[in-house]
Design a protein around this motif. Structure first.
Motif, PDB file in Angstrom:
ATOM      1  N   THR A  44      -6.813   1.402  -0.244  1.00 52.62           N
ATOM      2  CA  THR A  44      -7.773   1.022   0.800  1.00 52.62           C
ATOM      3  C   THR A  44      -7.694   2.020   1.958  1.00 52.62           C
ATOM      4  N   ALA A  45      -8.656   1.900   2.863  1.00 53.60           N
ATOM      5  CA  ALA A  45      -8.684   2.769   4.041  1.00 53.60           C
ATOM      6  C   ALA A  45      -7.348   2.710   4.768  1.00 53.60           C
ATOM      7  N   ALA A  46      -6.869   1.496   5.010  1.00 44.00           N
ATOM      8  CA  ALA A  46      -5.598   1.334   5.727  1.00 44.00           C
ATOM      9  C   ALA A  46      -4.447   1.945   4.941  1.00 44.00           C
ATOM     10  N   GLU A  47      -4.434   1.712   3.636  1.00 43.01           N
ATOM     11  CA  GLU A  47      -3.326   2.226   2.808  1.00 43.01           C
ATOM     12  C   GLU A  47      -3.302   3.751   2.768  1.00 43.01           C
ATOM     13  N   ASN A  48      -4.496   4.366   2.768  1.00 38.64           N
ATOM     14  CA  ASN A  48      -4.550   5.829   2.801  1.00 38.64           C
ATOM     15  C   ASN A  48      -3.842   6.356   4.043  1.00 38.64           C
ATOM     16  N   ILE A  49      -4.064   5.673   5.160  1.00 37.75           N
ATOM     17  CA  ILE A  49      -3.434   6.095   6.417  1.00 37.75           C
ATOM     18  C   ILE A  49      -1.941   5.772   6.389  1.00 37.75           C
ATOM     19  N   GLU A  50      -1.605   4.613   5.833  1.00 36.06           N
ATOM     20  CA  GLU A  50      -0.197   4.196   5.767  1.00 36.06           C
ATOM     21  C   GLU A  50       0.642   5.175   4.952  1.00 36.06           C
ATOM     22  N   LEU A  51       0.029   5.758   3.908  1.00 35.15           N
ATOM     23  CA  LEU A  51       0.779   6.721   3.089  1.00 35.15           C
ATOM     24  C   LEU A  51       1.175   7.932   3.933  1.00 35.15           C
ATOM     25  N   ALA A  52       0.223   8.428   4.741  1.00 37.83           N
ATOM     26  CA  ALA A  52       0.525   9.570   5.622  1.00 37.83           C
ATOM     27  C   ALA A  52       1.608   9.180   6.631  1.00 37.83           C
ATOM     28  N   LEU A  53       1.525   7.941   7.132  1.00 37.74           N
ATOM     29  CA  LEU A  53       2.545   7.453   8.079  1.00 37.74           C
ATOM     30  C   LEU A  53       3.909   7.378   7.403  1.00 37.74           C
ATOM     31  N   ALA A  54       3.915   6.941   6.135  1.00 35.93           N
ATOM     32  CA  ALA A  54       5.171   6.853   5.384  1.00 35.93           C
ATOM     33  C   ALA A  54       5.784   8.239   5.240  1.00 35.93           C
ATOM     34  N   PHE A  55       4.949   9.216   4.871  1.00 31.13           N
ATOM     35  CA  PHE A  55       5.462  10.589   4.750  1.00 31.13           C
ATOM     36  C   PHE A  55       5.985  11.072   6.098  1.00 31.13           C
ATOM     37  N   GLY A  56       5.355  10.629   7.160  1.00 26.55           N
ATOM     38  CA  GLY A  56       5.732  11.077   8.494  1.00 26.55           C
ATOM     39  C   GLY A  56       6.950  10.384   9.070  1.00 26.55           C
ATOM     40  N   GLY A  57       7.468   9.370   8.361  1.00 16.79           N
ATOM     41  CA  GLY A  57       8.710   8.746   8.799  1.00 16.79           C
ATOM     42  C   GLY A  57       8.535   7.472   9.598  1.00 16.79           C
ATOM     43  N   VAL A  58       7.350   6.867   9.552  1.00 13.61           N
ATOM     44  CA  VAL A  58       7.134   5.624  10.281  1.00 13.61           C
ATOM     45  C   VAL A  58       7.671   4.457   9.446  1.00 13.61           C
ATOM     46  N   SER A  59       8.341   3.526  10.097  1.00 15.37           N
ATOM     47  CA  SER A  59       8.966   2.425   9.352  1.00 15.37           C
ATOM     48  C   SER A  59       7.904   1.506   8.746  1.00 15.37           C
ATOM     49  N   ARG A  60       8.309   0.805   7.725  1.00 16.25           N
ATOM     50  CA  ARG A  60       7.408  -0.076   6.974  1.00 16.25           C
ATOM     51  C   ARG A  60       6.648  -1.042   7.871  1.00 16.25           C
TER      52      ARG A  60
END
Lengths: 480, 224
Positions: B101-117
């Motif tokens: 989803t739109a949100a998940e696409n962004i969350e993946l980049a955040l995950a790579f960037g080191g943002v916590s779950r």
């Protein structure tokens, strides 16, 4: 070096295992037909492996359980030292190696060895036994009524064990009954009767035999008469026969498997009574020779039982030090176990091959998936995904395939063995035998196969994951 | 020291026997907070230059320095850090991951960037709100219009709060109306202080930029 650093997986805290598993599940769900076929491959591989090994383990367990419950594992048998007939004649009378006769004095000494639970002697003599007009020859065994308490003689079908040491009593086995043309197979009696057109057998219940009489004929040897015979006296017969009646007090399960097999314990009589029966005097040339040189063996064998199986080896060593020839089945069992290890290995290899095929299926699926998701991999790199993280995504998928496949495979294997066991036991029952648990799932097999499936999946994932990680993002983003 | 220094950069592709210089000895500087447009025909080497700036590609020779630090000095690890934290990329064809989803696409980049779950989802919704798509968070890329998809892509590019936004023909697949929306978002981001480097073949689009450079045959043609 950890596995992770070996696989070069970057795995920062932010991208947790849970994330990976979720992502893997989602990706697998996107191509569910292909994923489920791949998982089915792993299931069949694991199912084949564990049912094969469970079969081998089951066979081993059945045999070792049978031995354990019969008390054979805690028993040591002492037999007279056999002479080597290939040795020069004069050494046959050399009694240095055979100086210990198997008699009551020895029994007392053995009972004093620490760890020994019980020791009893068995008298064995050849004889002829008759029931009505049927007769057969055998070697009977004289034992103390006390041994009825030991595990080995707990398999009575009817009646009791020997109750007296001096009366003419008999405990007979089903094997002997068969040789005396008596059948007590209650279950298939009707069918057996129909087959028995010549009316060879007598059909009875085991209980009906209790109190019935057997006739035991033994021969005795008179050395003086022998001299007479040799000097031409026509009247002199060195052999004479004596018939002793025996009252059947108990019927026990035979120890042999086939109809042709026979055992020395087919006919058990009290030891005290056995000593009163005149016998031919010696079992073997050994005994004959020893008669001239020392004390005779009273017993054909001495059975020694240990309270704790761990005492078996020290007791055996002690007995060997006394110059006795000993045999312990428990130690033979080590050999049997080794043989089963080989059987299990062969069965395991068959299952292993199935798993290798499943592993190739995983590689194929992941490579397909990478091909389809090349652009996605490019995107992941463009938004900050490292090679390690991309590898992790594919390893995650491989691991999920392995885990789901393993759990499914265990269930599949278990169901298959359940079905196979039911079918085989149906046949066994038709043959009038006791059903057995053919398959055995030791805990290590369950844990091991899950670990093995995941390990195999990760190995299968190595190449696809490395390939995914190496994808050039510029090329990948151009992919349509 | 300029913010970004492109120093004699050269990228040569070898195809069978011919060598194609996609970027041929280019040098120029980009200042912090600049909105730069790169124009040129297809095959002029502008995308290759942008991929080099984005750390997706490595040069045959030359250096690109960000605040004096050579992007290619530390190999793959340096490039991964660069892509995660320093730059955000937007593409002509949006490049959203289809199964997410739109949100998940962004969350993946955040995950790579080191943002916590726990923070990821909240942060993704904030970013979507920033591009006016808060209500589209749970939609899949196929359910979004081109303009919406590109705005999600911009939100994703901003996930790890990069200083630099690299946009490769961001309006190329959009109609005028949606193109204008995207362009105004880029202008807003520029006003907030971000450095924007945008490839376009449309001279009108280049108008919004502070500076336009023209490329031809892998070389800088002129600075306008």
């Amino acid at each position: 070096m950890t596995v992770r650093s070996f696989l070069n997986l970057e795995h920062p805290d932010n991208m947790t295992t849970l994330d990976l598993i979720r992502m893997a599940l989602r990706n697998l769900w996107r191509t569910r037909l292909r994923s489920s076929l791949t998982i089915l491959g792993v299931m069949i591989g694991i199912g084949a492996l564990i049912s094969m090994v469970a079969f081998g383990s089951g066979m081993e367990k059945n045999i070792s359980d049978a031995f354990t419950s019969s008390g054979l594992f805690s028993r040591i048998t002492i037999t007279p030292v056999k002479l080597d007939m290939n040795r020069p004649m004069e050494s046959l009378t050399d009694t240095s190696g055979i100086s210990v006769p198997l008699d009551d004095e020895l029994l007392e000494k053995i009972r004093l060895i620490p760890g020994v639970e019980e020791a009893y002697g068995e008298i064995q003599q050849p004889a002829k036994v008759a029931w009505k007009e049927n007769e057969t020859t055998l070697t009977y065994t004289g034992v103390s009524p006390e041994v009825g308490k030991t595990k080995a003689y707990q398999n009575l079908l009817a009646g009791t064990f020997l109750t007296s040491d001096t009366l003419g009593q008999a405990v007979i086995s089903t094997d002997l009954l068969r040789r005396l043309k008596i059948r007590i197979d209650s279950e298939d009696m009707e069918r057996a009767k129909k087959k028995d057109t010549a009316n060879i057998y007598t059909y009875l219940k085991a209980e009906d035999l209790i109190g019935d009489t057997l006739l035991l004929s033994t021969a005795t040897f008179h050395p003086m008469q022998m001299m007479g015979a040799l000097t031409g006296n026509q009247e002199a017969n060195p052999l004479s026969e004596r018939v002793s009646p025996l009252v059947i007090v108990g019927v026990r399960e035979g120890e042999s498997d086939g109809p042709a097999d026979r055992s020395n314990t087919d006919l058990l009589i009290p030891e005290g009574f056995a000593t009163t029966i005149p016998s031919i005097g010696f079992n073997s040339i050994t005994e004959f020779l020893r008669k001239g040189s020392g004390k005779p063996d009273k017993y054909a064998t001495i059975q020694v039982t240990v309270a704790n199986p761990n005492n078996l080896t020290p007791v055996r060593q002690e007995l060997e030090k006394m110059g006795l020839k000993v045999f312990a089945l428990a130690e033979q069992m080590k050999e049997i176990r080794r043989a089963f290890l080989a059987v299990n290995a062969v069965l395991g290899v068959v299952g292993f091959i199935a798993l290798i095929v499943a592993g190739l299926g995983i590689i194929n699926t992941l490579l397909m998936s990478i091909l389809e998701r090349t652009r996605e991999i490019g995107i992941m790199k463009a938004i900050g995904g490292s090679e390690g993280q991309i590898k992790s995504v594919f390893f995650g998928e491989a691991a999920v395939i392995g885990l789901v496949g393993a759990i499914g495979g265990i269930i599949l294997g278990w169901l298959v063995t359940l079905a196979a066991g039911a079918i085989i036991n149906m046949k066994i029952k038709e043959m009038g035998e006791v059903p057995v648990d053919l398959f055995y799932f030791p805990w290590w097999l369950i844990i091991g196969s899950i670990g093995f499936a995941i390990g195999l999946s990760l190995i299968a994932g190595l190449y696809p994951a490395a390939r995914a990680a190496r994808i050039d993002p510029v090329e990948a983003l151009r992919w349509s | 020291m300029a913010f970004i220094e492109i120093d004699h950069i050269r990228k040569i592709y070898r195809k069978a026997t011919v060598t194609v210089p996609a970027v041929n000895d280019i040098s120029f500087v980009i200042e912090k907070g600049e909105f730069l447009a790169i124009v040129g025909k297809s095959g002029s080497g502008k995308s290759t230059l942008l991929n080099l700036l984005g750390g997706l590609d490595t040069p045959t020779s030359g250096e690109i320095r960000f605040e004096g630090e050579n992007l290619f000095a530390e190999g793959k690890d340096g490039l991964v850090r660069h892509r995660r934290h320093r730059v955000g990329m937007v593409f002509q064809s949006f490049q959203l991951i289809p199964g997410q989803t739109a949100a998940e696409n962004i969350e993946l980049a955040l995950a790579f960037g080191g943002v916590s779950r726990t923070e990821r989802h909240t942060r993704a919704l904030e970013l979507l709100a920033q591009v006016g798509l808060a209500e589209r968070a749970n939609h899949y890329p196929t359910e979004l219009s081109g303009g919406e998809a590109q705005r999600v892509a911009i939100a994703r590019a901003l996930a790890n709060d990069p200083d630099i936004l690299l946009a490769d023909e961001p309006t190329g697949n959009l109609d005028t109306q949606n193109g204008d929306i995207v362009l105004s978002i880029l202008q807003d981001l520029h006003r907030q202080g971000r450095t924007i480097i945008m490839i376009t073949h449309d001279p009108d689009m280049a108008q919004v930029a502070q500076r336009t450079i023209r490329m031809q045959d892998g070389q800088l043609l002129e600075a306008l």
